[in-house]
Design a protein around this motif. Structure first.
Motif, PDB file in Angstrom:
ATOM      1  N   ALA A  63       1.010  -1.320   0.031  1.00  0.00           N
ATOM      2  CA  ALA A  63       0.027   0.175   0.038  1.00  0.00           C
ATOM      3  C   ALA A  63       0.860   1.246   0.111  1.00  0.00           C
ATOM      4  O   ALA A  63       0.590   1.974  -0.917  1.00  0.00           O
ATOM      5  N   LEU A  64       1.847   1.166   0.739  1.00  0.00           N
ATOM      6  CA  LEU A  64       2.833   2.342   0.845  1.00  0.00           C
ATOM      7  C   LEU A  64       3.462   2.514  -0.569  1.00  0.00           C
ATOM      8  O   LEU A  64       3.816   3.748  -0.972  1.00  0.00           O
ATOM      9  N   GLU A  65       4.010   1.506  -1.118  1.00  0.00           N
ATOM     10  CA  GLU A  65       4.547   1.788  -2.530  1.00  0.00           C
ATOM     11  C   GLU A  65       3.626   2.039  -3.513  1.00  0.00           C
ATOM     12  O   GLU A  65       3.930   2.920  -4.477  1.00  0.00           O
ATOM     13  N   ASN A  66       2.316   1.716  -3.269  1.00  0.00           N
ATOM     14  CA  ASN A  66       1.188   2.079  -3.909  1.00  0.00           C
ATOM     15  C   ASN A  66       1.121   3.748  -4.060  1.00  0.00           C
ATOM     16  O   ASN A  66       0.388   4.450  -5.149  1.00  0.00           O
ATOM     17  N   MET A  67       1.163   4.233  -2.892  1.00  0.00           N
ATOM     18  CA  MET A  67       0.973   5.737  -2.534  1.00  0.00           C
ATOM     19  C   MET A  67       2.062   6.342  -3.031  1.00  0.00           C
ATOM     20  O   MET A  67       2.455   7.710  -2.884  1.00  0.00           O
ATOM     21  N   GLY A  68       3.459   5.714  -3.418  1.00  0.00           N
ATOM     22  CA  GLY A  68       4.522   6.199  -4.073  1.00  0.00           C
ATOM     23  C   GLY A  68       5.927   6.472  -3.209  1.00  0.00           C
ATOM     24  O   GLY A  68       6.901   6.773  -3.433  1.00  0.00           O
ATOM     25  N   TYR A  69       5.750   5.447  -2.095  1.00  0.00           N
ATOM     26  CA  TYR A  69       6.903   5.465  -1.013  1.00  0.00           C
ATOM     27  C   TYR A  69       7.472   4.235  -1.386  1.00  0.00           C
ATOM     28  O   TYR A  69       6.897   3.268  -1.621  1.00  0.00           O
ATOM     29  N   LYS A  70       8.795   4.435  -1.009  1.00  0.00           N
ATOM     30  CA  LYS A  70       9.757   3.294  -1.007  1.00  0.00           C
ATOM     31  C   LYS A  70       9.426   2.361   0.472  1.00  0.00           C
ATOM     32  O   LYS A  70       9.676   2.997   1.380  1.00  0.00           O
ATOM     33  N   SER A  71       9.244   0.976   0.397  1.00  0.00           N
ATOM     34  CA  SER A  71       9.002   0.327   1.588  1.00  0.00           C
ATOM     35  C   SER A  71       9.575  -0.890   1.572  1.00  0.00           C
ATOM     36  O   SER A  71      10.147  -1.530   0.373  1.00  0.00           O
ATOM     37  N   GLU A  72       9.961  -1.449   2.673  1.00  0.00           N
ATOM     38  CA  GLU A  72      10.653  -2.891   2.940  1.00  0.00           C
ATOM     39  C   GLU A  72      10.284  -3.591   4.023  1.00  0.00           C
ATOM     40  O   GLU A  72       9.768  -2.946   5.221  1.00  0.00           O
ATOM     41  N   LEU A  73       9.966  -4.863   4.066  1.00  0.00           N
ATOM     42  CA  LEU A  73       9.773  -5.834   4.991  1.00  0.00           C
ATOM     43  C   LEU A  73      10.860  -6.452   5.650  1.00  0.00           C
ATOM     44  O   LEU A  73      11.349  -7.257   4.921  1.00  0.00           O
ATOM     45  N   ILE A  74      11.065  -6.160   7.040  1.00  0.00           N
ATOM     46  CA  ILE A  74      12.005  -6.963   7.768  1.00  0.00           C
ATOM     47  C   ILE A  74      11.178  -8.096   8.486  1.00  0.00           C
ATOM     48  O   ILE A  74      10.377  -7.978   9.129  1.00  0.00           O
ATOM     49  N   ALA A  75      11.734  -9.462   8.007  1.00  0.00           N
ATOM     50  CA  ALA A  75      11.198 -10.580   8.685  1.00  0.00           C
ATOM     51  C   ALA A  75      12.401 -10.838   9.523  1.00  0.00           C
ATOM     52  O   ALA A  75      13.478 -11.478   9.344  1.00  0.00           O
ATOM     53  N   TYR A  76      11.970 -10.888  10.891  1.00  0.00           N
ATOM     54  CA  TYR A  76      13.040 -11.064  12.104  1.00  0.00           C
ATOM     55  C   TYR A  76      12.687 -12.256  12.920  1.00  0.00           C
ATOM     56  O   TYR A  76      11.669 -12.547  13.230  1.00  0.00           O
ATOM     57  N   SER A  77      13.723 -13.102  12.824  1.00  0.00           N
ATOM     58  CA  SER A  77      13.408 -14.424  13.567  1.00  0.00           C
ATOM     59  C   SER A  77      14.050 -14.319  14.756  1.00  0.00           C
ATOM     60  O   SER A  77      15.305 -14.188  14.959  1.00  0.00           O
ATOM     61  N   ASP A  78      13.150 -14.553  15.766  1.00  0.00           N
ATOM     62  CA  ASP A  78      13.704 -14.420  17.269  1.00  0.00           C
ATOM     63  C   ASP A  78      14.526 -15.823  17.636  1.00  0.00           C
ATOM     64  O   ASP A  78      13.746 -16.570  18.544  1.00  0.00           O
ATOM     65  N   ASP A  79      15.364 -16.235  16.838  1.00  0.00           N
ATOM     66  CA  ASP A  79      16.049 -17.657  17.098  1.00  0.00           C
ATOM     67  C   ASP A  79      17.032 -17.412  18.299  1.00  0.00           C
ATOM     68  O   ASP A  79      17.891 -18.388  18.428  1.00  0.00           O
ATOM     69  N   LEU A  80      17.172 -16.590  19.156  1.00  0.00           N
ATOM     70  CA  LEU A  80      17.688 -16.624  20.526  1.00  0.00           C
ATOM     71  C   LEU A  80      16.737 -16.851  21.479  1.00  0.00           C
ATOM     72  O   LEU A  80      17.164 -17.086  22.508  1.00  0.00           O
TER      73      LEU A  80
END
Length: 529
Positions: A63-80
């Protein structure tokens, strides 16, 4: 609905992205890159709920990209994170590793570098099968590389203040006595048994003692070791009550959804981000947890998980995305038996999108089209693909078990449900066949049937229960309707609803003969009692 009232594509996802941008502008922050985050648990089998956290965050990214913004999804694994319980169906040999960080536990399958990476890889595999793009970060690497070091240092130097606030906000007194940080014990490699009591800020070290602790409802004996842990190089992790805030600050996270079950942690973390780390906490939305059909929370330890890998044996990636993008509020019971309705609901959305179904309600039309686009990750097909009702395939799959794909394809051509076969239709038949072989589910939907149609249905039951061949069942049904002064199309519509839970389908007479007269008579009988 007037055009100016529509935000983006008219869905809750667009509304959320718009609120996020408005907040960022008010905060005066740089919006050249807007990161959204999803935390992935790595202590048990990831299920649709776990997947949903990342999928919904990805929707906001789109949705952010559709609005013209650059965006990134961080998938954070809590493997500690430490292993608290052995998930149902896992080997008892894991018992010796209770309390250890999951990234330090050997993988019982031998296929991955650790137990934690085994669990993480299952969720990442699910995301990739759905077409979700992400940047993967692991807790183990994040801590080892010192990416949270400054945040840890700031939090530990203000631990007394934080401990008092935690008690004030959620009533937990623990962190007035201990630091909100768990070193991994240098002697027994366990996490939650190492009680940190003092921080040496100049050396950036934590003093701790390995004591008895209750983990997952079980008493775990500490080894008694006393030592110091260097936050710059020794393994350890922040407590959940403060760790999210440290991550948000370090990775510049602007949005993260959260489940109702961690409301208290988010409340504290928001305060820590704002008041301790001087980083405005991300925009949030709270979602309810998925429940199983018995109303219990889906749980890795209970073993009642619905995984994406199993789901995709029976349904398309789009059926999962539809489940997750339809709405975000409200608790929902979830099971594999939801797949047929989601598969056919997707077909309905597709028909609306391509104008095959007309909607008078403009708001509903915009929202339906927008939802279809998000389910296709904002890359919908250019033209409408060939469709077949999943429930029709289920009924045919119950009949044809041998040479299933070719025989069902022939029937679909005979019914004029498709013009020609295709790999996509073959795959749908395969999935419906898998479902028919595994589950015995007969959908009974609420249908408004008046007394006149009930009378006609009763006459049809008598016809269907007779032994012997019926020369022209299509005409028999037509004549029953006409004889009772019912529009045949209205009668056929009710029959489709009873047999296929939809309002249209193949030519009804031949179809009933294919799936079995007595089988259909039994289904009709449930509605005329």
């Amino acid at each position: 609905m007037s055009e100016q009232n529509v935000i983006g594509k008219g869905t809750w996802i667009d509304k959320l992205a718009s609120e996020l941008i408005e907040r960022e502008k008010q905060l005066g922050r740089d919006t050249s890159l807007i990161r959204v985050e999803s935390g992935l648990g790595a202590s048990g089998i990831p299920h649709i709920g776990s997947l949903g956290d990342a999928v919904r965050a990805y929707g906001v990214k789109l949705a952010l990209e559709n609005m013209g913004y650059k965006s990134e999804l961080i998938a954070y694994s809590d493997d500690l994170d430490g292993l608290r319980k052995i998930p149902a169906g896992f080997p008892d040999s894991l018992e010796e590793h209770i309390g250890k960080p999951v990234s330090l536990i050997p993988d019982h399958t031998g296929e991955h570098e650790s137990y934690g990476m085994n669990m993480s890889s299952r969720l990442l595999d699910g995301l990739e099968k759905l077409g979700i793009e992400y940047t993967f970060k692991r807790a183990r690497d994040t801590y080892k590389e010192g990416l949270l070091q400054e945040q840890i240092h700031t939090i530990l130097t203000q631990s007394e203040r934080i401990g008092a606030k935690i008690e004030d906000l959620v009533g937990q007194e623990k962190y007035q006595k201990f630091l909100p940080y768990f070193p991994v014990c240098a002697q027994c490699s366990r996490l939650y048994v190492a009680e940190a009591t003092e921080y040496l800020p100049d050396e950036r070290k934590v003093r701790y003692k390995c004591c008895d602790a209750e983990i997952g409802g079980k008493k775990i004996k500490g080894c008694g070791y006393e030592g110091e842990a260097d936050i710059k190089k020794d393994l350890g992790k922040l407590a959940w009550k403060v760790e999210f805030a440290a991550r948000w600050s370090a990775f510049d996270i602007r949005f993260e959804a959260y489940g109702k079950d961690i409301m208290d942690s988010v409340k504290v973390n928001d305060w820590v981000a704002d008041d301790v780390l001087n980083f405005p906490h991300p925009h949030h939305i709270k979602y309810e947890m998925f429940l199983d059909k018995g109303g219990k929370k889906i749980s890795k330890s209970l073993g009642n998980v619905v995984t994406s890998q199993t789901w995709l044996k029976f349904g398309t990636p789009e059926s999962i995305l539809l489940l997750l993008y339809k709405r975000i509020t409200g608790a929902r019971e979830l099971g594999f038996e939801d797949i047929p309705s989601l598969m056919d609901e997707y077909n309905e959305l597709e028909k609306i999108f391509f104008g095959k179904i007309k909607l008078d309600n403009e708001a509903k039309l915009v929202k339906s089209k927008g939802l279809y686009e998000y389910v296709n990750l904002l890359s919908p097909p250019k033209q409408m693909p060939a469709q077949v009702s999943y429930r029709l395939l289920l009924e045919l799959s119950k009949i044809f078990k041998e040479d299933r794909i070719s025989r069902i394809n022939k029937k679909l051509v005979d019914y004029r449900a498709i013009k020609e076969t295709s790999p996509e239709i073959d795959r749908l038949i395969e999935m419906a066949g898998n479902f028919a072989d595994e589950f015995d589910i007969s959908d009974e939907i609420d249908i408004d049937i008046d007394s006149k149609i009930k009378g006609a249905l009763s006459k049809l039951i008598i016809v269907l229960e007779k032994d012997g061949e019926i020369e022209d069942l299509q005409n028999e049904i037509y004549q029953i309707a006409k004889g009772d002064d019912i529009e045949p199309k209205d009668f056929f519509k009710v029959l489709y609803q009873i047999i296929l839970s939809t309002t249209r389908g193949p030519k009804i007479g031949p179809f009933i003969l294919d799936i079995g007269k007595k089988n259909v008579a039994e289904k009709i009988g449930k509605y005329v009692k």
